[in-house]
Scaffold this active site. Structure first.
Site, PDB file in Angstrom:
ATOM      1  N   TYR A 158       0.827  -1.210   0.000  1.00 23.34           N
ATOM      2  CA  TYR A 158       0.000   0.000   0.000  1.00 23.34           C
ATOM      3  C   TYR A 158       0.859   1.256   0.000  1.00 23.34           C
ATOM      4  CZ  TYR A 158      -2.797   3.856   1.766  1.00 23.34           C
ATOM      5  OH  TYR A 158      -3.372   5.088   1.921  1.00 23.34           O
ATOM      6  N   LYS A 162       1.105   4.161  -3.021  1.00 28.30           N
ATOM      7  CA  LYS A 162       0.819   5.580  -2.816  1.00 28.30           C
ATOM      8  C   LYS A 162       2.022   6.437  -3.175  1.00 28.30           C
ATOM      9  CE  LYS A 162      -2.426   7.261  -1.219  1.00 28.30           C
ATOM     10  NZ  LYS A 162      -3.633   7.846  -1.862  1.00 28.30           N
TER      11      LYS A 162
END
Length: 377
Positions: A158, A162
């Site tokens: 994750y 990002k």
């Protein structure tokens, strides 16, 4: 600079943060010409909230997939400002890495390409503190800023997704659009966001209710972070959007990232949950369930079990080394640069944020008790 007369697209408009940004744009701004609300699906609650607005701004609901090129071109055509909040958030490894990349990374790149084709001049990206860290070594930061040197070794999918998406947005600044104008971008790295409607907070409340109104302590008291209220993060997006359209401010902002925090007292994640609900009679365990080093290796053991079971069954552990490190590393940042460059000042005090959040939790608790009781039965 005002946003009056602007056509704006908000991606992830049905989400926790997206709804608050839309609310501010509709209720606080001089009339926008149009606001397009994009998400893969909208809850009935969100649609009802948007439907209550009675202003002159045209509100258009767009349900579709950010990975659909044709859909993104249609969404961006005629728009001058994009606020991109849409992403998959995953701290446990519940989502396959390919899906994270398709939505968070490729989806952002497709949106940037659509902006270039449709001559969208202003682009604000909702990033995350996790693109900074903490790194796997648990190196702390106390009241850091955008110039703080930090070894950002990102190992969790994750955080990686990002960071790549943010890089794409910042590198796109200055790109020449089809009409000869240029794209102007910036990114807002928010701290952990709390407030009414926070899905993570609701999950913690559920676990607390199941544990006789006592929170399990998953982060040590010394692991100070600075959570930020959702209303203040939304307000930062609105202020950044105004400033990016003002030439004198835009020259400082273009291609830059900003940490977005507020005046919430520095505390651990576990103590934040307690502070928001102690007036409701909730308690918290005084210490971690085991020493931190042991907890880290317990998480490693769970990861190994998950790996060994992968050929037969998909087992997602309740914790992992990344999460243990994230929750137990002091990691605080100032919003001074955002204040200096585009005038960000928190709209809500800590007391207001605490009161609003506590009231939401209080209204939610009876329903959650019944739900958890029926689920157990």
């Amino acid at each position: 600079m005002s946003l009056a007369g602007v056509s704006c697209l908000v991606t992830g408009a049905g989400g926790f943060l997206g709804q608050r940004i839309v609310q501010l744009l509709l209720e606080e701004e001089e009339e926008l010409a149009e606001i397009r609300l994009l998400d893969k699906a909208f809850s009935n609650e969100a649609l009802g909230r948007f439907g209550k607005f009675q202003g002159k701004t045209e509100v258009k609901i767009l349900e579709g997939d950010i990975r659909d090129v044709t859909f993104m071109l249609r969404a961006c055509r005629g728009v001058s400002l994009v606020i991109h909040t849409a992403s998959i958030i995953d701290t446990l490894g519940l989502i396959e890495k390919q899906m994270l990349w398709e939505v968070n990374v490729t989806g952002t790149q497709l949106l940037l390409e659509a902006c270039a084709h449709c001559n969208v001049q202003y682009f604000i990206y909702t990033s995350s503190i996790e693109v900074t860290g903490p790194n796997y070594k648990g190196d702390p930061v106390f009241n850091g800023d955008e110039d703080t040197a930090y070894e950002s070794i990102l190992t969790f999918p994750y955080a990686q997704s990002k960071r790549l998406a943010e890089d794409s947005v910042l590198k796109a600044d200055g790109q020449v659009l089809e009409d000869g104008s240029v794209l102007m971008t910036c990114a807002l790295r928010s701290m952990y966001i709390f407030g009414e409607g926070c899905p993570f907070l609701q999950g913690h409340v559920d676990k607390c209710l199941l544990n006789k109104n006592v929170y399990l302590r998953f982060s040590r008291k010394e692991a100070l972070v600075n959570p930020v209220y959702v209303g203040n993060v939304a307000w930062a997006h609105v202020q950044a959007a105004k400033a990016l359209r003002a030439p004198q401010k835009a020259k400082h902002m273009r291609g830059q990232f900003y940490y977005i925090s507020d005046d919430t007292p520095h505390m651990s994640y576990a103590d934040l949950n307690y502070e928001l609900t102690r007036e409701l009679g909730f308690g918290i365990e005084p210490r971690l369930p085991m020493p931190l080093t042991m907890l880290y290796y317990f998480a490693l053991l769970l990861e190994m079990v998950s790996f060994l079971l992968r050929p037969f069954v998909r087992y997602i552990p309740s914790t992992n080394r990344h999460l243990v490190t994230l929750l137990n590393t002091p990691f605080t940042f100032s919003y001074r640069k955002a204040q200096k460059d585009f005038g960000y000042v928190p709209r809500y005090t800590w007391e207001e944020a605490k009161q609003r959040t506590c009231q939401w939790i209080a209204s939610m608790v009876p329903q959650r008790r019944l739900y958890l009781k029926s689920k157990a039965a």
